[in-house]
Design a protein around this motif. Structure first.
Motif, PDB file in Angstrom:
ATOM      1  N   TYR A  50      13.639   9.318  -2.753  1.00 59.10           N
ATOM      2  CA  TYR A  50      12.335   9.607  -2.047  1.00 59.10           C
ATOM      3  C   TYR A  50      12.211   9.616  -0.615  1.00 59.10           C
ATOM      4  O   TYR A  50      11.764  10.496   0.067  1.00 59.10           O
ATOM      5  CB  TYR A  50      11.157   8.763  -2.760  1.00 59.10           C
ATOM      6  CG  TYR A  50       9.898   9.221  -2.221  1.00 59.10           C
ATOM      7  CD1 TYR A  50       9.094  10.440  -2.666  1.00 59.10           C
ATOM      8  CD2 TYR A  50       9.222   8.808  -1.319  1.00 59.10           C
ATOM      9  CE1 TYR A  50       8.122  10.965  -2.251  1.00 59.10           C
ATOM     10  CE2 TYR A  50       8.062   9.257  -0.685  1.00 59.10           C
ATOM     11  CZ  TYR A  50       7.548  10.345  -1.245  1.00 59.10           C
ATOM     12  OH  TYR A  50       6.223  10.763  -0.926  1.00 59.10           O
ATOM     13  N   ASN A  51      12.539   8.357  -0.099  1.00 54.21           N
ATOM     14  CA  ASN A  51      12.657   8.201   1.681  1.00 54.21           C
ATOM     15  C   ASN A  51      13.297   9.275   2.147  1.00 54.21           C
ATOM     16  O   ASN A  51      13.445   9.930   3.472  1.00 54.21           O
ATOM     17  CB  ASN A  51      12.802   6.854   2.001  1.00 54.21           C
ATOM     18  CG  ASN A  51      12.042   5.802   1.462  1.00 54.21           C
ATOM     19  OD1 ASN A  51      11.041   6.239   1.280  1.00 54.21           O
ATOM     20  ND2 ASN A  51      12.480   4.504   1.262  1.00 54.21           N
ATOM     21  N   ALA A  52      14.822   9.659   1.468  1.00 49.98           N
ATOM     22  CA  ALA A  52      15.693  10.436   2.012  1.00 49.98           C
ATOM     23  C   ALA A  52      15.067  11.773   2.062  1.00 49.98           C
ATOM     24  O   ALA A  52      15.635  12.550   2.923  1.00 49.98           O
ATOM     25  CB  ALA A  52      17.097  10.333   1.095  1.00 49.98           C
ATOM     26  N   ASP A  53      14.111  12.416   1.343  1.00 48.07           N
ATOM     27  CA  ASP A  53      13.630  13.701   0.955  1.00 48.07           C
ATOM     28  C   ASP A  53      12.321  13.483   0.659  1.00 48.07           C
ATOM     29  O   ASP A  53      11.777  14.045  -0.616  1.00 48.07           O
ATOM     30  CB  ASP A  53      14.595  14.528   0.138  1.00 48.07           C
ATOM     31  CG  ASP A  53      14.066  15.840  -0.126  1.00 48.07           C
ATOM     32  OD1 ASP A  53      13.612  16.443   1.261  1.00 48.07           O
ATOM     33  OD2 ASP A  53      14.502  16.614  -0.987  1.00 48.07           O
ATOM     34  N   PRO A  54      11.331  13.013   1.176  1.00 50.17           N
ATOM     35  CA  PRO A  54      10.043  12.868   0.809  1.00 50.17           C
ATOM     36  C   PRO A  54       9.373  14.053   0.578  1.00 50.17           C
ATOM     37  O   PRO A  54       8.354  14.212  -0.269  1.00 50.17           O
ATOM     38  CB  PRO A  54       9.296  12.153   1.869  1.00 50.17           C
ATOM     39  CG  PRO A  54      10.202  12.344   3.164  1.00 50.17           C
ATOM     40  CD  PRO A  54      11.771  12.509   2.555  1.00 50.17           C
TER      41      PRO A  54
END
Length: 285
Positions: free
Chosen positions: A35-39
């Motif tokens: 999620y943090n990589a592609d929020p």
């Protein structure tokens, strides 16, 4: 006399199996990292076109049809010929010649001198009859006599009358046939008009078909743009949904609950009332 009473506490632990907890922790960590990589989910949207363009063969075919249509439209080429047929009431130029000839016969009046071929046949017949009468009169020694001249006149007159009468009958038959043919030609011309008009529209029909192909491609390209737009708009919500699903599922894997309730009265238990008796007779003790 009063019996003793005890309080019983039950604790339930729904924590995941201890051996599975490392895997769950790893999954939660992986989900958070993803999620943090592609929020916003933008990286998961394919922004390239998925529309298949025209092939080289299709484009070559379309070009050939377009060239032929343009060369035969607007009065040029085949369209000009069809327009001539329409202008002539449904007939080509050779057919119009036949129509005009038939019309001339159908509208003609009888003229014994109008047919040179008949005049030649009549002259030959008259000459032959004259020679025959002259030979007969000469052989009888009456050549040049009144009888000779009378027979010659009657013979030539009868022959001419019969031949002219036959020619008049033939002319009537030809005129009647010409009128019938002219009527049938008119009917055929009406049918030819429809065919000529359909042929006249063929170049335009071909161009419209090419236009429909272009519009189909443009529609698919526009739908592809809308797909990208919608996926980009929905991607952040999809990412949040994925993260929430992981978090909600993991949250339900472990919980602790404690329940406390009074114990049974030994005296009532001995009497056979159990916990039900406690409810009924508890006020007496």
């Amino acid at each position: 006399m009063s019996g003793g009473s005890k309080t019983q506490t039950t604790t339930t632990n729904n924590a995941p199996w201890s051996a599975a907890q490392p895997a769950l922790q790893l999954g939660l960590s992986g989900a958070q990292n993803a999620y943090n990589a592609d929020p916003t989910g933008a990286k998961s949207v394919y922004t390239g076109s998925t529309v298949v363009p025209w092939s080289a063969n299709t484009q070559a075919g379309m070009g050939s049809i377009r060239q032929a249509a343009n060369a035969n439209a607007g009065g040029a080429g085949l369209s000009g010929q069809y327009q001539d047929v329409i202008n002539n009431g449904g007939f080509t130029a050779p057919q119009m010649d036949a129509v005009n000839n038939t019309r001339a016969i159908a509208n003609s009046t009888f003229d014994i001198n109008a047919n040179p071929a008949f005049q030649e046949v009549l002259r030959q017949a008259q000459d032959s009859a004259r020679d025959t009468v002259n030979l007969s009169a000469g052989g009888a020694g009456r050549y040049g006599s009144g009888t000779h001249q009378g027979v010659l006149g009657d013979t030539i007159g009868d022959l001419t009358s019969r031949m002219v009468g036959n020619e008049y009958t033939n002319w009537q038959n030809r005129r009647d046939a010409a009128n019938t043919s002219l009527f049938n030609m008119g009917q055929g011309g009406l049918e030819n008009l429809g065919a000529a008009y359909s042929g006249l529209k063929l170049p335009g029909t071909d161009l419209m078909q090419l236009g429909a192909m272009d519009e189909d491609l443009a529609t698919r390209q526009m739908n592809d743009k809308l797909r990208i737009f919608n996926e980009q708009n929905n991607a952040p919500w999809a990412q949040l949904g994925k993260l929430n699903a992981i978090a909600s599922g993991a949250g339900q894997l472990g919980s602790t609950s404690t329940q406390t309730q009074p114990g049974q009265n030994p005296f009532l238990t001995a009497l056979g009332y159990g916990t039900t008796g406690l409810g009924l007779l508890g006020g007496l003790f």
